[in-house]
Design an enzyme around this catalytic site. Structure first.
Site: not given
Ligand code: NAI
Ligand code: MG
Length: 508
Positions: A196, A248-251, A253, A270, A304, A400
């Protein structure tokens, strides 16, 4: 800001004939309820494409297709390691053959400079497939000896088995590369995958689905469902998923771990970071300034591992910060399609508003902020920012930001530098800039981070394990550890019948 002219032609051509539906069981199909997702180009704010928006029922279809494709007796299950390796190689080759188009898709969808996508993201994605192609033939178990019994009594073997169906949920900052980083090791291990991509950047994953099929990977081994966070949540919680791998985000995760607790499905995470770079006064100053600027400003700061906290030894603090401010001011913002662009826009208007609010509160708290302006032009641009004099407890210094925002602070002693660097709940990456290699190793050992760069930053390689400590996640990707993350170990014990059933072993 550089002008954007004559950008329509390449935009059109890379979108021509791009699949926009869900890739399930080797076929393209719309979402069950016909919903669509809109991808916007962050350089212009204009709509780029609409693609299918998968609903929970579509996710269930994709997981069923992945289960069927990996069943005992399936083509994928029976395939020799040699054949699997050839397929992975072919995918890597196809990525390189389509490199221009893939780079253009990520440039338009994410906003990153085309030049960077073409030289960085795309070859890196291909390299992951090429590297992982070396593993299928090398995933041997062991001929194990028992510790507590005579060697005549048993034959025991360990055998690695694919963990099963993998849900791969990825973010928008390196769309193609993140897809490759999840899919290639999972396939090398013999798993099947439902991928996804992020809702902001679905396009290159769709083309990857097509290329994987073109390479000859059996239908259903890789499925691609485009959608948003609800789609991701449905996928993470879908029965039939054996492992979730998430960046993605810690939240989010945390919510994935909660969903996984129901049936103990495997999880690799990650997550975020607030990675420190430490500059010692003995350093080659120009190199350290280049390095620390690259650490934070590469990819708009949307990485990240961004080096977002800078600790500089006091005698050179002012000079280093001034040098980085100069470098920040020289970065050319612009449309990713423009060959002169160094830095593209942030991913979305909402994300930019979030980044700017960190800077506003830093200024309100008395910090000195240079840069961090939103130019009055289309697109979601934000000029690179350097913050000094911030309260170490302020959100900009602790959280972050995920944008081009560097927070700098002076230190005096090695002890102090290590304590400052480790004073974060995250532990993804860290960097040490010094000419003293002994010092670099001493400090490197004490830093709580999954990766420590010495006089370098953003060096990632498919052979090197990558991942975080503490709130930066669970597990490692890449290298042998990255393949093991998609394997279970089975132990098979055969009693050779040299003693009667149930005989009590002689005391040893
Ligand atoms: P996010 O963690 O919400 O999104 C990342 C992925 O997870 C996307 O594919 C999204 O559709 C999916 N997702 C969202 N909610 C989900 C859920 N409840 N269950 C399963 N999958 C879900 O990150 P977002 O909103 O794009 O960015 C927010 C913050 O997260 C950023 O400002 C940054 O601080 C952090 N982030 C960190 C990343 C990294 O590489 N470690 C990459 C992207 C964001
Ligand atoms: Mg987009």
């Amino acid at each position: 800001m550089s002008a954007t002219t004559d950008t329509d032609r390449p935009r059109m051509s890379c979108l021509d004939e791009l699949p926009r539906e869900l890739f399930i069981g080797g076929k393209w199909s719309p979402a069950n309820d016909g919903r669509l997702l809109t991808s916007v180009c962050p350089s212009t704010g204009e709509t780029l494409a609409t693609v299918a928006h998968a609903h929970a029922t579509d996710v269930a279809r994709a997981v069923a297709a992945a289960r069927a494709a990996g069943q005992p007796g399936s083509r994928w299950h029976r395939m020799s390691p040699a054949a699997r390796a050839r397929l992975l190689h072919r995918v890597g080759d196809l990525i390189l053959a389509h490199a221009d188009r893939l780079a253009l898709l990520d440039c338009l969808d994410n906003g990153k400079p085309l030049r960077v996508a073409r030289a960085g993201d795309v070859p890196a994605a291909a390299a992951v497939f090429h590297y992982m192609a070396g593993w299928p033939g090398r995933l041997n178990g062991e001929n194990a000896s028992l510790y507590t019994a005579s060697p005549e009594r048993h034959v025991a073997l360990t055998m690695p088995e694919p963990v099963g169906v993998v849900a791969a949920i990825i973010p928008w900052n390196f769309p193609l590369y993140m897809a490759a980083a999840k899919v290639a090791p999972a396939l090398a291990a013999g798993c099947t995958v439902v991928l996804k991509p992020a809702e902001q950047t679905p396009l290159s994953a769709l083309l990857l689905g097509q290329l994987v099929r073109e390479a000859g990977v059996p239908a259903g081994v890789l499925n691609v469902v485009t959608g948003d966070g609800d789609t991701g949540a449905a996928l993470a919680a879908q029965p039939g998923v054996d492992k979730v791998t998430f960046t993605g985000s810690t939240e989010v995760g945390r919510s994935i771990v909660q969903a996984a607790a129901a049936d103990f499905r495997r999880v690799t995470l990650e997550l975020g970071g607030k990675s420190p770079s430490i500059v010692f006064a003995d350093v080659d100053l120009a190199r350290a300034m280049d390095g620390a600027a690259h650490a934070i400003f590469y990819n708009q700061g949307e990485t990240c591992v961004a080096g977002s906290r800078l600790y500089v030894q006091r005698p050179v603090f002012d000079e280093v910060v001034a040098g980085i401010r100069e470098r920040a001011a020289a970065i050319r913002l612009g449309d990713g399609l423009d060959q002169d662009t160094d830095m593209g826009p942030l991913i979305s208007a909402e994300h930019r508003a979030r980044v700017l609010s960190y800077l506003r509160s830093a200024r309100d708290g008395g910090a000195r902020v240079t840069g961090g302006q939103a130019p009055d032009s289309p697109g979601f641009f934000c000029t690179p920012a350097v913050v000094t004099g911030a309260d170490p407890q302020a959100p900009v210094a602790r959280e972050e930001v995920f944008g081009p925002v560097l927070v700098a602070q002076a230190f005096d002693t090695v002890e102090e530098a290590v304590a400052l660097a480790n004073g974060s709940p995250y532990g993804l990456a860290a960097g040490v800039f010094t000419r003293d290699l002994g010092l670099a190793h001493q400090v490197g050992r004490r830093l709580r981070a999954g990766t420590v760069w010495v006089n370098s930053w953003h060096v990632l390689d498919p052979a090197l394990p990558f991942g975080g400590m503490r709130e930066s996640g669970w597990g490692r990707e890449m290298g042998r550890a990255g393949v093991d993350a998609f394997l279970e170990t089975k132990t098979l014990i055969n009693d050779l019948g040299t003693r009667p059933w149930g005989a009590v072993p002689a005391p040893r």
